[in-house]
Write a protein that holds these residues in place. Structure first.
Motif, short mmCIF file in Angstrom:
data_model
loop_
_atom_site.label_atom_id
_atom_site.label_comp_id
_atom_site.label_asym_id
_atom_site.label_seq_id
_atom_site.Cartn_x
_atom_site.Cartn_y
_atom_site.Cartn_z
N GLU A 38 0.81 -1.22 0.00
CA GLU A 38 0.00 0.00 0.00
C GLU A 38 0.85 1.27 0.00
N PHE A 39 2.17 1.13 0.20
CA PHE A 39 3.03 2.31 0.40
C PHE A 39 3.99 2.50 -0.77
N HIS A 40 4.49 3.72 -0.91
CA HIS A 40 5.59 4.00 -1.82
C HIS A 40 6.69 4.72 -1.04
N ALA A 41 7.92 4.35 -1.31
CA ALA A 41 9.04 5.08 -0.75
C ALA A 41 9.30 6.28 -1.66
N VAL A 42 9.49 7.45 -1.05
CA VAL A 42 9.63 8.66 -1.86
C VAL A 42 11.09 9.13 -1.89
N GLY A 43 11.89 8.68 -0.93
CA GLY A 43 13.30 9.08 -0.93
C GLY A 43 13.71 9.69 0.39
N GLN A 44 14.87 10.31 0.36
CA GLN A 44 15.43 10.87 1.59
C GLN A 44 14.52 11.94 2.18
N ALA A 45 14.39 11.93 3.49
CA ALA A 45 13.55 12.93 4.17
C ALA A 45 14.38 14.13 4.60
N HIS B 172 18.81 5.59 8.34
CA HIS B 172 18.46 6.49 7.24
C HIS B 172 17.03 7.00 7.46
N HIS B 173 16.83 8.29 7.24
CA HIS B 173 15.48 8.86 7.38
C HIS B 173 14.87 8.98 5.99
N GLU B 174 13.71 8.40 5.82
CA GLU B 174 13.09 8.37 4.51
C GLU B 174 11.66 8.90 4.55
N LEU B 175 11.24 9.44 3.41
CA LEU B 175 9.87 9.90 3.25
C LEU B 175 9.09 8.78 2.56
N TRP B 176 7.93 8.44 3.11
CA TRP B 176 7.07 7.42 2.51
C TRP B 176 5.67 8.00 2.35
N ILE C 272 9.98 7.68 7.90
CA ILE C 272 10.39 6.42 8.51
C ILE C 272 11.88 6.49 8.77
N THR C 273 12.31 6.06 9.95
CA THR C 273 13.74 5.87 10.21
C THR C 273 14.03 4.39 10.04
N ARG C 274 14.93 4.08 9.10
CA ARG C 274 15.12 2.69 8.72
C ARG C 274 16.61 2.37 8.75
N ASP C 275 16.94 1.15 9.11
CA ASP C 275 18.32 0.69 9.06
C ASP C 275 18.54 0.04 7.70
N THR C 276 19.41 0.64 6.90
CA THR C 276 19.57 0.13 5.53
C THR C 276 20.33 -1.21 5.49
N GLN C 277 20.91 -1.61 6.62
CA GLN C 277 21.65 -2.88 6.61
C GLN C 277 20.73 -4.08 6.79
N ASN C 278 19.67 -3.91 7.60
CA ASN C 278 18.81 -5.07 7.85
C ASN C 278 17.32 -4.75 7.64
N TYR C 279 17.04 -3.60 7.04
CA TYR C 279 15.67 -3.17 6.72
C TYR C 279 14.80 -2.96 7.95
N ASP C 280 15.38 -2.94 9.12
CA ASP C 280 14.61 -2.77 10.35
C ASP C 280 14.06 -1.34 10.41
#
Lengths: 227, 94
Positions: free
Chosen positions: B17-24, B54-58, B70-78
């Protein structure tokens, strides 16, 4: 002009949007986007599509008035104005809906509601909004953009599980809850109107696809079209 | 599949249902006309690609159609946290 949310009656009158009745009148025949499927004849014949058990009933609520209202939910004047027009307060809790007579209001997002009214009343309701409400808001008549399907029957939850990733268990999806979600590669606004009854608001351009999809996916349960 | 919490719908939904928009948190230069080509180019095109937080806009594209961070860990997708536009993240890289 002064602040958009605090306006004098003169300013309100000056900023009132032009409202146009999109429906020519009851004398002109309207067609649902599923007109070609001739659901009325299928209902009359009582045909069961797929399994003989007929565990799914489909009914189209065509040509309703769809109004999209957007306003700031912290503006109590506008909330009161909406309540005066609809006879019921806008649902402010996420994913909830309210019904009052033939009007139903769905929470779509924190500042957006979808209001369904009988098709020929849409213009009246819209005009009353324009009279009652002041300030910065938006009301759009999107009646032509979508249609409403009602799915019911003993197997309806099983059917919807094949169409959408939403969890439909009654503990998390009680009667009255409304979600906007993906539905069979398209999208739909799904509302539970009974234990085994759901309402789908679907886009008119996808309605034929969803009609074909529902026939396919309900084959194992049996599909009965109701008038 | 991710289960992502939408702060506006106040529940978890499927990633579909979501789209990632990029860096926040990309601040537009206050006076674009006063920018050098380098500054404007970096604002327009250059994005972080961190290893870790990494802080991302969704956007909840199929749902309420609202944007959030969203604050996400790019190493493990957490997904460490979800917060609305205008709020500050509590989880930040060291």
């Amino acid at each position: 002009m002064s602040d958009m949310n605090v306006m004098t009656p003169a300013e309100m009158a000056a900023t009132k949007a032009a409202v146009m009745d999109q429906v020519p009148g009851p004398e002109v025949q309207g067609q649902s986007p599923l007109h070609h499927a001739d659901l009325a004849s299928l209902a009359k014949a009582g045909t069961v599509l797929g399994a003989a058990a007929g565990g799914i009933q489909l009914r189209e609520h065509k040509l309703l008035g769809h109004l999209t209202l957007r306003l700031n939910p912290e503006n109590t004047d506008q909330l009161a104005a909406a309540e005066r027009v609809l006879g019921v307060a806008l649902p402010l809790q996420p994913l909830t809906s309210v019904e009052k007579g033939s009007y139903s209001v769905r929470w779509m997002s924190p500042d957006e509601w979808l209001i369904l009214v009988p098709g020929l009343e849409a213009f009246d309701v819209e005009s009353r909004f324009r009279d009652e409400m002041g300030g910065h808001y938006s009301l759009v008549n999107s009646s032509g953009g979508s249609t409403v399907l009602e799915l019911s029957g003993a197997d309806v939850v099983e059917l919807l599980k094949r169409c959408t990733p939403i969890d439909l268990h009654p503990t998390v999806f009680p009667v009255g809850k409304v979600v906007s979600t993906v539905f069979a590669k398209s999208s739909a606004i799904i509302r539970r109107t009974g234990e085994q009854r759901f309402e789908l608001v679907i886009r008119r351009s996808f309605s034929d696809y969803i009609w074909l999809w529902l026939q396919e996916v309900s084959r194992e349960f049996g599909l009965v079209v109701k008038a | 599949m991710f289960h992502i919490y939408c702060p506006h719908c106040a529940e978890y939904r499927e990633e579909e249902e979501f789209h990632a928009v990029g860096q926040a948190h990309i601040a537009r230069p206050a006076d674009p006309d006063a920018c050098s080509d380098k500054e404007w180019g970096e604002y327009m095109f250059f994005r972080k690609n961190p290893r870790g937080i990494h802080h991302e806009l969704w956007v909840h594209a199929a749902g309420c159609r609202k944007f959030f961070n969203i604050t996400r860990d790019t190493q493990n997708y957490d997904i460490k946290e979800v917060y609305k536009i205008g709020e500050k993240p509590s989880v930040v890289a060291e």
